[in-house]
Design a protein around this motif. Structure first.
Motif, PDB file in Angstrom:
ATOM      1  N   LEU A   1       0.847  -1.187   0.000  1.00 21.96           N
ATOM      2  CA  LEU A   1       0.000   0.000   0.000  1.00 21.96           C
ATOM      3  C   LEU A   1       0.879   1.231   0.000  1.00 21.96           C
ATOM      4  O   LEU A   1       2.085   1.144   0.274  1.00 21.96           O
ATOM      5  N   GLY A   2       0.292   2.374  -0.271  1.00 25.55           N
ATOM      6  CA  GLY A   2       1.093   3.585  -0.266  1.00 25.55           C
ATOM      7  C   GLY A   2       0.253   4.836  -0.314  1.00 25.55           C
ATOM      8  O   GLY A   2      -0.988   4.794  -0.260  1.00 25.55           O
ATOM      9  N   GLY A   3       0.936   5.968  -0.419  1.00 30.55           N
ATOM     10  CA  GLY A   3       0.271   7.259  -0.478  1.00 30.55           C
ATOM     11  C   GLY A   3       1.289   8.375  -0.462  1.00 30.55           C
ATOM     12  O   GLY A   3       2.492   8.142  -0.682  1.00 30.55           O
TER      13      GLY A   3
ATOM     14  N   PHE B   1       4.978   7.426   0.769  1.00 32.06           N
ATOM     15  CA  PHE B   1       5.237   6.256   1.611  1.00 32.06           C
ATOM     16  C   PHE B   1       4.626   5.040   0.939  1.00 32.06           C
ATOM     17  O   PHE B   1       3.686   5.124   0.156  1.00 32.06           O
ATOM     18  N   HIS B   2       5.193   3.871   1.246  1.00 30.74           N
ATOM     19  CA  HIS B   2       4.583   2.615   0.821  1.00 30.74           C
ATOM     20  C   HIS B   2       5.059   1.496   1.729  1.00 30.74           C
ATOM     21  O   HIS B   2       6.021   1.650   2.477  1.00 30.74           O
ATOM     22  N   THR B   3       4.361   0.375   1.687  1.00 28.61           N
ATOM     23  CA  THR B   3       4.622  -0.725   2.602  1.00 28.61           C
ATOM     24  C   THR B   3       5.275  -1.907   1.898  1.00 28.61           C
ATOM     25  O   THR B   3       5.098  -2.105   0.696  1.00 28.61           O
ATOM     26  N   HIS B   4       6.031  -2.673   2.672  1.00 31.64           N
ATOM     27  CA  HIS B   4       6.593  -3.957   2.251  1.00 31.64           C
ATOM     28  C   HIS B   4       6.174  -4.998   3.289  1.00 31.64           C
ATOM     29  O   HIS B   4       6.975  -5.399   4.123  1.00 31.64           O
ATOM     30  N   PRO B   5       4.919  -5.430   3.286  1.00 30.69           N
ATOM     31  CA  PRO B   5       4.467  -6.342   4.353  1.00 30.69           C
ATOM     32  C   PRO B   5       5.198  -7.672   4.351  1.00 30.69           C
ATOM     33  O   PRO B   5       5.073  -8.477   3.435  1.00 30.69           O
ATOM     34  N   GLY B   6       6.016  -7.876   5.381  1.00 32.90           N
ATOM     35  CA  GLY B   6       6.758  -9.116   5.525  1.00 32.90           C
ATOM     36  C   GLY B   6       7.958  -9.257   4.624  1.00 32.90           C
ATOM     37  O   GLY B   6       8.610 -10.304   4.609  1.00 32.90           O
TER      38      GLY B   6
END
Length: 402
Positions: A73-75, A135-140
């Motif tokens: 996800l991000g933004g 921003f953005h995510t790297h889940p795991g």
């Protein structure tokens, strides 16, 4: 991105490089931080952007990051940028999620619809704030900047104060990235302004990480494709094969191993790589429209280098790949040429014998090139190799460093 950043980005393009000269118009901010500010990570060395996060912004980022742990996800980050002595301070006051269907376990992209919604949300909720990063995510998947992240940051967030935050919500890890001496690098830490409560609003641990090269990113995507794009926390328990006798398992494995290898090659590498290339093409097209990428250096939209961005710095000896658009009517081919800044004679670098709306224009192997600033030029020529007068050349400035 907005009126303030658009004018500064234009100045940056004219300067031809990313430097703190672009920040001369920023207001000054007192150098002292509130005593209650919480440091995440290590104190920042000179030359790194100081990031101050309000607890509201951190709560917004955290809430979005855990809303879907099986997809990236991000933004965007909203706030203000300031000068401080010889450095820069970014105060992140809010975060707007990007609503996009083009995301998955190992990728996140800004689509045209997402950008449109971001601008609407910003004007409705935070009209007085500027876009100061993303921003953005790297889940795991742990925290790092892939070569795709570098493309996005370089294209849309190229001011010296623009920062990018990567969060791994499953491992509670995070790190900011920003411009350091003209190149993207991880920042040692960031500050949380305790404006709502004394304790931290996020459980993140700032980790030491790095910016990945293209080869490292491709290897990562291939490994994730072969692994099924699923984090171990979400994998199903042992299936029916685990209940077969060992000899039968061996027989089945021997019978299908060749077939599986071919499938892994096709679906685990070729198809994901093609999909990732298509996704990055979409990102580049969107960012080109949103930020007028290299527009000042390439006034003819039919002949435009989208990446690298004018002013970008590369290690001497590396191979630079040019991506963009070449669709000039009457062109027999397109030529890439380079020359040391200030010299008169152009040196042929590469050529393209067909039109491309968005694709590889060619490459430049800088193994024999000396460090310094160079001009790179894209031109359209006829069958006799004569430059077309109806197509204005695209010229950008690049720097090779030791």
């Amino acid at each position: 991105m907005n009126s303030a950043s658009t004018s500064s980005e234009q100045a940056g393009r004219e300067n031809g490089r990313i430097s703190h000269e672009d920040s001369a118009h920023l207001p000054a901010r007192p150098s002292s931080l509130p005593a209650s500010a919480i440091l995440h990570g290590d104190p920042l060395p000179p030359g790194q952007v100081i990031v101050l996060n309000t607890q509201t912004s951190l709560e917004q980022i955290r809430a979005h990051s855990v809303s879907n742990l099986q997809s990236e996800l991000g933004g965007v980050l909203l706030g203000r940028a300031y000068r401080q002595d010889d450095g820069l301070i970014v105060e992140v006051q809010a975060a707007i999620p990007a609503v996009t269907a083009d995301s998955g376990p190992v990728h996140f992209t800004f689509t045209a619809d997402a950008w449109s919604q971001i601008h609407k949300d910003k004007e409705a909720q935070y009209p007085d704030l500027d876009i100061v990063g993303w921003f953005h995510t790297h889940p795991g998947l742990q925290v790092f900047y892939s070569s795709d992240d570098v493309v996005v940051h370089t294209a849309a967030f190229r001011m010296p104060w623009h920062v990018g935050l990567v969060v791994d919500p499953l491992n509670s890890e995070a790190c900011y990235f920003g411009w350091v001496d003209g190149e993207l690098a991880p920042l040692a830490g960031f500050y949380e302004l305790a404006d709502q409560q004394a304790q931290s609003a996020v459980p993140w641990r700032v980790v030491k990480t790095e910016v990945w090269r293209e080869s490292e990113t491709e290897a990562f995507y291939a490994a994730q494709a072969a692994d099924g794009h699923v984090h171990p926390a979400f994998r199903e328990p042992a299936d029916w094969l685990d209940y077969l006798p060992t000899k039968m398992q061996a027989a089945l494995a021997a019978g299908v191993i060749g077939f599986l290898l071919s499938l892994i090659l096709l679906f685990g590498w070729a198809i994901p790589q093609t999909r990732r290339a298509n996704q990055m093409e979409s990102v580049l097209l969107t960012l080109a429209q949103e930020t007028d990428l290299n527009a000042a250096a390439c006034p003819d939209p039919r002949l435009r280098i989208l990446t690298p961005v004018s002013g970008y710095r590369f290690p001497a000896g590396s191979e630079i790949v040019f991506v963009g658009t070449a669709v000039a009517p009457g062109a027999a081919r397109y030529q890439l040429e380079t020359r040391f800044l200030g010299q008169m004679e152009w040196q042929p670098t590469d050529s393209l014998g067909r039109d491309t709306k968005l694709g590889k224009l060619g490459s430049w192997n800088t193994k024999e090139a000396l460090p310094g600033q160079y001009e790179a030029q894209l031109t359209a020529v006829d069958r006799n190799g004569i430059r077309l007068k109806t197509a204005t050349p695209c010229r950008i400035i690049l720097e090779l460093s030791n």
